[in-house]
Design an enzyme around this catalytic site. Structure first.
Site, short mmCIF file in Angstrom:
data_model
loop_
_atom_site.label_atom_id
_atom_site.label_comp_id
_atom_site.label_asym_id
_atom_site.label_seq_id
_atom_site.Cartn_x
_atom_site.Cartn_y
_atom_site.Cartn_z
CG ASN A 184 -2.40 1.60 -0.15
OD1 ASN A 184 -3.48 1.60 0.72
ND2 ASN A 184 -1.98 0.38 -0.49
CE LYS A 201 0.11 -0.85 2.31
NZ LYS A 201 1.19 -1.86 2.20
CG HIS A 213 -1.63 -3.60 -2.40
ND1 HIS A 213 -1.34 -4.43 -1.54
CD2 HIS A 213 -1.00 -2.45 -2.65
CE1 HIS A 213 -0.43 -3.78 -0.98
NE2 HIS A 213 0.06 -2.61 -1.47
CD GLU A 239 -0.80 -4.97 1.78
OE1 GLU A 239 -1.87 -4.06 2.17
OE2 GLU A 239 0.40 -4.62 2.22
CD GLU A 275 2.68 -1.04 -4.29
OE1 GLU A 275 3.10 -0.05 -3.71
OE2 GLU A 275 1.73 -2.02 -3.92
N GLY A 328 6.47 -3.03 3.07
CA GLY A 328 6.36 -2.96 4.55
C GLY A 328 7.52 -3.62 5.16
CB SER A 383 10.36 -0.13 1.81
OG SER A 383 9.53 -1.15 2.65
P1 13P Z 1 5.07 0.39 2.38
O1 13P Z 1 5.39 1.91 1.72
O2 13P Z 1 4.69 0.57 3.92
O3 13P Z 1 6.38 -0.45 2.10
O4 13P Z 1 3.77 0.29 1.53
C1 13P Z 1 3.75 0.19 0.02
C2 13P Z 1 2.64 -0.50 -0.46
O5 13P Z 1 2.07 -1.53 -0.42
C3 13P Z 1 1.72 0.63 -1.31
O6 13P Z 1 0.66 0.25 -1.92
#
Ligand code: 13P
Length: 248
Positions: A9, A11, A94, A96, A166, A172, A211
């Site tokens: 992803n 982002k 997601h 976010e 997740e 993150g 992560s």
């Molecule tokens: P990270 O791997 O940067 O923690 O992000 C995970 C994520 O949100 C994947 O959709």
């Protein structure tokens, strides 16, 4: 036996030049990888990534869609448009999107429905906040998130849905769920599906995200109910991403 799936992803990251370098880097490693590999890229790069990945095993997805088929929705992108650019997957729900853009379980369920109607496979994301984990609400939260989608599209549709668990506190942050924490929740998610259909529960892919990196991927993916990963930061470097892909 469920084949391992590793999805990146990206982002809101990338540039034309960076996309070129990253995709070509991933493609070089693809012949040595047995997992199914997907990259979910920002809309403007779908066309570029589609061209670069033609005739390869690398599959392409988007990161969101609008639940309407077309019309006066300034700034939005429909399932049909995503499909038009060769994408076969789309991330939906997601954290976010849930937290920064206020997407409710109801909106997310509608998005899953329209994705399925357009032959796009949803990478349907669920997960609890740190506060919810601390107060013992993890199972209640993921059950609410999963059941909202089962109620909307039916359990049969889960033949064409990939789930990504997740935990929001792991995204993150560099704090990964331990393999045991992740496995426990993955097994619980599978048991929720099994209450509706045992066979579908066994066949659904449940990816872990939060992560995940080349150092912890192997141990996580080795867990019985963890079928791969949804990777954020580590999907932006081809070497790191490929080594996670190899962990499956
Ligand atoms: P990270 O791997 O940067 O923690 O992000 C995970 C994520 O949100 C994947 O959709």
């Amino acid at each position: 036996m469920r084949q391992t799936i590793v999805a990146g992803n990206w982002k809101m990251n990338g540039s034309k030049e960076m996309v070129n370098t990253l995709i070509l880097g991933i493609l070089q490693g693809m012949p040595y990888i047995e997992s199914q590999v997907i990259v979910c890229v920002p809309y403007p790069y779908l066309s570029q990534v589609e061209s670069l990945t033609t005739h390869s095993q690398l599959q392409v997805g988007a990161q969101n869609l609008n639940a309407n088929p077309f019309g006066a929705f300034t700034g939005e992108v429909s399932a049909n448009m995503i499909k038009d650019f060769g994408a076969k997957y789309v991330i939906i729900g997601h954290s976010e999107r849930r937290t920064l853009y206020g997407e409710s379980d109801t909106i997310i369920a509608e998005k899953v429905k329209i994705a399925l109607e357009n032959d796009l496979t949803p990478l349907f994301c669920i997960g609890e906040l740190l506060e919810e984990r601390k107060t013992g609400k993890t199972e209640t939260v993921v059950a609410r998130q999963v059941n909202a989608v089962i109620d909307k599209v039916g359990i049969e549709s889960f033949k064409n849905i990939i789930i990504a668990y997740e935990p929001v506190w792991a995204i993150g942050t560099g704090v990964t769920a331990t393999p045991q924490q992740a496995q426990t929740t993955h097994a619980y998610i599978r048991s929720l599906l099994a209450q509706n259909d045992v066979n579908i529960a066994q066949s659904v892919h449940i990816l872990y995200g939060g992560s995940m990196n080349p150092n912890n991927a192997k141990e996580l993916i080795a867990c019985e109910d963890i079928d791969g990963g949804l990777i954020g930061g580590a999907s932006l470097k081809s070497d790191d991403f490929l080594s996670i892909c190899k962990a499956g």
